[in-house]
Design a protein around this motif. Structure first.
Motif, mmCIF file in Angstrom:
data_model
loop_
_atom_site.group_PDB
_atom_site.id
_atom_site.type_symbol
_atom_site.label_atom_id
_atom_site.label_comp_id
_atom_site.label_asym_id
_atom_site.label_seq_id
_atom_site.Cartn_x
_atom_site.Cartn_y
_atom_site.Cartn_z
ATOM 1 N N VAL A 147 -44.437 -20.393 79.472
ATOM 2 C CA VAL A 147 -44.323 -21.652 78.645
ATOM 3 C C VAL A 147 -43.237 -21.732 77.555
ATOM 4 C CG1 VAL A 147 -46.255 -21.146 76.958
ATOM 5 C CG2 VAL A 147 -45.974 -23.429 77.738
ATOM 6 N N ARG A 148 -43.041 -20.423 77.084
ATOM 7 C CA ARG A 148 -41.968 -20.547 75.811
ATOM 8 C C ARG A 148 -40.318 -20.725 76.365
ATOM 9 N NH1 ARG A 148 -45.389 -16.662 73.655
ATOM 10 N NH2 ARG A 148 -44.510 -15.136 74.402
ATOM 11 N N THR A 149 -40.306 -20.565 77.893
ATOM 12 C CA THR A 149 -39.112 -20.824 78.393
ATOM 13 C C THR A 149 -38.853 -22.284 78.626
ATOM 14 O OG1 THR A 149 -39.843 -20.925 80.826
ATOM 15 C CG2 THR A 149 -39.282 -18.976 79.875
ATOM 16 N N ILE A 150 -40.051 -23.027 78.509
ATOM 17 C CA ILE A 150 -39.726 -24.575 78.391
ATOM 18 C C ILE A 150 -40.421 -25.236 76.965
ATOM 19 C CG2 ILE A 150 -40.815 -26.685 79.384
ATOM 20 C CD1 ILE A 150 -39.617 -24.921 81.602
ATOM 21 N N ASN A 151 -41.146 -24.731 76.382
ATOM 22 C CA ASN A 151 -41.489 -25.081 75.014
ATOM 23 C C ASN A 151 -41.636 -23.858 74.028
ATOM 24 O OD1 ASN A 151 -42.518 -26.182 72.782
ATOM 25 N ND2 ASN A 151 -44.552 -26.563 73.343
ATOM 26 N N PRO A 152 -40.507 -23.349 73.453
ATOM 27 C CA PRO A 152 -40.641 -22.190 72.518
ATOM 28 C C PRO A 152 -41.584 -22.256 71.615
ATOM 29 C CG PRO A 152 -38.223 -23.115 72.810
ATOM 30 C CD PRO A 152 -39.434 -24.115 73.474
ATOM 31 N N GLY A 153 -42.088 -23.288 71.193
ATOM 32 C CA GLY A 153 -43.084 -23.602 70.002
ATOM 33 C C GLY A 153 -44.721 -23.612 70.354
ATOM 34 N N ALA A 154 -44.784 -23.250 71.750
ATOM 35 C CA ALA A 154 -46.099 -23.523 72.494
ATOM 36 C C ALA A 154 -46.933 -22.710 71.685
ATOM 37 C CB ALA A 154 -45.984 -23.221 73.715
ATOM 38 N N PRO A 155 -48.140 -22.863 71.723
ATOM 39 C CA PRO A 155 -49.290 -21.941 70.981
ATOM 40 C C PRO A 155 -49.621 -20.884 72.211
ATOM 41 C CG PRO A 155 -50.226 -23.945 71.920
ATOM 42 C CD PRO A 155 -49.009 -24.236 71.890
ATOM 43 N N GLU A 156 -50.174 -19.820 71.699
ATOM 44 C CA GLU A 156 -50.396 -18.754 72.552
ATOM 45 C C GLU A 156 -52.109 -18.776 72.827
ATOM 46 O OE1 GLU A 156 -49.239 -14.993 70.911
ATOM 47 O OE2 GLU A 156 -47.093 -15.366 71.263
ATOM 48 N N LEU A 157 -52.065 -19.457 73.984
ATOM 49 C CA LEU A 157 -53.492 -19.648 74.452
ATOM 50 C C LEU A 157 -53.760 -18.644 75.637
ATOM 51 C CD1 LEU A 157 -53.522 -23.702 74.090
ATOM 52 C CD2 LEU A 157 -54.336 -21.959 72.400
ATOM 53 N N ALA A 158 -52.858 -18.114 76.318
ATOM 54 C CA ALA A 158 -53.391 -17.297 77.505
ATOM 55 C C ALA A 158 -54.558 -16.438 77.465
ATOM 56 C CB ALA A 158 -52.158 -16.694 77.715
ATOM 57 N N GLU A 159 -54.643 -15.680 76.452
ATOM 58 C CA GLU A 159 -55.812 -14.836 76.133
ATOM 59 C C GLU A 159 -57.197 -15.515 76.220
ATOM 60 O OE1 GLU A 159 -56.316 -11.853 76.360
ATOM 61 O OE2 GLU A 159 -54.228 -10.651 75.627
ATOM 62 N N LEU A 160 -57.182 -16.791 75.612
ATOM 63 C CA LEU A 160 -58.233 -17.592 75.590
ATOM 64 C C LEU A 160 -58.626 -18.101 77.273
ATOM 65 C CD1 LEU A 160 -57.769 -19.886 72.521
ATOM 66 C CD2 LEU A 160 -59.626 -18.014 72.585
#
Length: 461
Positions: free
Chosen positions: A300-313
């Motif tokens: 997701v950071r390749t598209i939106n570098p400021g995306a929140p890290e939600l993968a673990e959730l």
């Protein structure tokens, strides 16, 4: 159409009742938002709030606002204090129409049946008072004191997301029932307008354009068609029953430099939906995730570098429900435009799945934090994919869980026409995005493999 004004009590410099580190104004706003969201997503009704944010408003401003709009019903949401406990409702203690009394009785009694008994809450009764918002409004008006912020038992409920959703949903349903507001009608499917953002004889060219579309935030996938015995790869960016919506998307695509056109299929929408729903074929919603959190967040950071890290959730919540968390994450990327929230849902709602956002400006559900928002998403998928109950150790936080026909969509493609309407390609869009995530992860794995291989080859022992 019926117009309701909801007034979240207090706000801004007026915190209302306070206890420990909580303020009444925040509970009032959260409950008001959820009542509004459920009403507009479920019923044929217009709803406006006197305040959408933590804003200071005088009482006169609230009633003047409702009167100027000539609203049909005014609801003021409050929470109590000063040593009591329980739920109560108020109407004006002066002369009011019989209809006002009947509305109070109907709404109060439904909340008593569906909420007070369930949570063992004291019913303090149907009351009357000389409150400004009840006296100065020119329409039927009701004030609800949900619970007491300074009572430990009540406060435990007010800080429980499941209770907030339950009470908000029941209040909304009670209002709709009392005012005889009809449910939203399901759209009639007929002619389908597909937006095609490119058609290529070379699949590689189609893949290149698809990547550019995704980078620009457009959801799309490649479909194949055969014309005069020759295969073409079409990039489909949307499908609509309303031609105006298709034309609007074409205009956006052209503005971004993508030559696009509308492909009209007459009478195909209902046929496509019915085939999908009957077949229920494809990649199952339940199962194990393949990607890890690092790979998901990296994509997701390749598209939106400021995306929140939600993968673990997503991975932790989905494991409990046996939902493919990495594909659910792909669905969240699709719904939020890679967590950029460019649609009706806003970032502060923590609604990553568009739950309750049915279009036309409906913001959808609001959740108190990211973890609850992710859990609601997983539970909504679970409602479609399984007939089993929610695990006993977990709370139901999805406000629309009980509106789903349980087990009615066991695959991602079977969500077509259910999660999104008409949504005849909804599942395909999610899986196409998931494929991109897998391909991105594979590239990184190959890089790591080559690094390890080179290190081994150059290792001197």
């Amino acid at each position: 159409m019926t117009l309701i004004v909801i007034d979240p009590g207090h706000g801004g410099s007026d915190s209302g009742a306070t206890y420990k580190n909580v303020q009444e104004k925040n509970f009032n706003l959260e409950i008001s938002h959820m009542i509004r969201d459920h009403l507009v997503s479920t019923y044929e009704v217009n709803v406006v709030l006197t305040r959408e944010t933590d804003k200071t408003l005088e009482l006169k401003q609230r009633t003047d606002f409702a009167n100027a709009l000539k609203a049909d019903f005014f609801l003021s949401i409050h929470n109590n204090a000063s040593g009591g406990s329980g739920f109560e409702t108020f109407i004006f203690n002066g002369t009011v129409p019989n209809e006002t009394v009947q509305l109070q009785t109907s709404i109060h009694n439904k909340v008593a049946r569906d909420i007070l008994k369930k949570y063992n809450i004291l019913d303090r009764g149907k009351k009357r008072a000389n409150f400004h918002v009840l006296r100065e409004t020119k329409m039927n008006a009701l004030l609800i004191e949900v619970l007491f912020v300074d009572n430990e038992k009540d406060l435990n409920l007010l800080t429980n997301p499941s209770f907030i959703m339950d009470v908000s949903t029941v209040i909304a349903d009670a209002i709709a029932e009392a005012l005889k507001i009809p449910f939203k009608s399901k759209p009639i499917e007929g002619t389908l307008y597909k937006v095609i953002a490119g058609s290529f004889s070379d699949r590689e060219n189609a893949e290149t354009t698809l990547n550019k579309l995704i980078q620009k935030g457009f959801g799309a996938f490649i479909s194949t068609t055969v014309i005069d015995k020759k295969t073409f790869y079409r990039i489909q960016a949307g499908a609509f029953t309303d031609k105006a919506n298709a034309e609007a998307l074409v205009a956006k695509l052209i503005k971004e430099g993508f030559e696009s056109f509308i492909l009209t299929e007459y009478g195909m929408a209902s046929l496509i939906s019915s085939v999908t729903l009957k077949a229920d074929k494809g990649y199952e919603i339940q199962g194990d995730a393949v990607l890890n959190a690092k790979q998901m967040d990296a994509y997701v950071r390749t598209i939106n570098p400021g995306a929140p890290e939600l993968a673990e959730l997503y991975l932790s919540h989905s494991k409990i429900y046996n939902i493919r968390g990495d594909i659910a994450y792909a669905q969240a990327l699709h719904e939020t435009n890679f967590f950029r929230f460019t649609g009706d849902v806003k970032p502060e709602q923590n609604n990553f799945a568009g739950i309750g956002a049915t279009g036309g400006g409906a913001n959808g559900a609001t959740f108190p934090n990211a973890s609850t928002g992710v859990l609601a998403h997983i539970q909504h998928l679970y409602a479609y994919a399984s007939k089993s109950p929610i695990p006993a150790f977990d709370q139901k936080v999805d406000p629309r869980f009980d509106l789903v026909t349980r087990g009615s969509a066991t695959t991602w493609k079977a969500l077509n026409g259910k999660w999104a309407v008409p949504g005849t390609t909804y599942g395909q869009l999610i899986l196409a995005l998931y494929k991109k995530m897998l391909e991105s992860a594979l590239i990184e794995v190959e890089k790591e493999r080559n690094t390890l291989k080179t290190t081994i080859e150059n290792l001197e022992i």
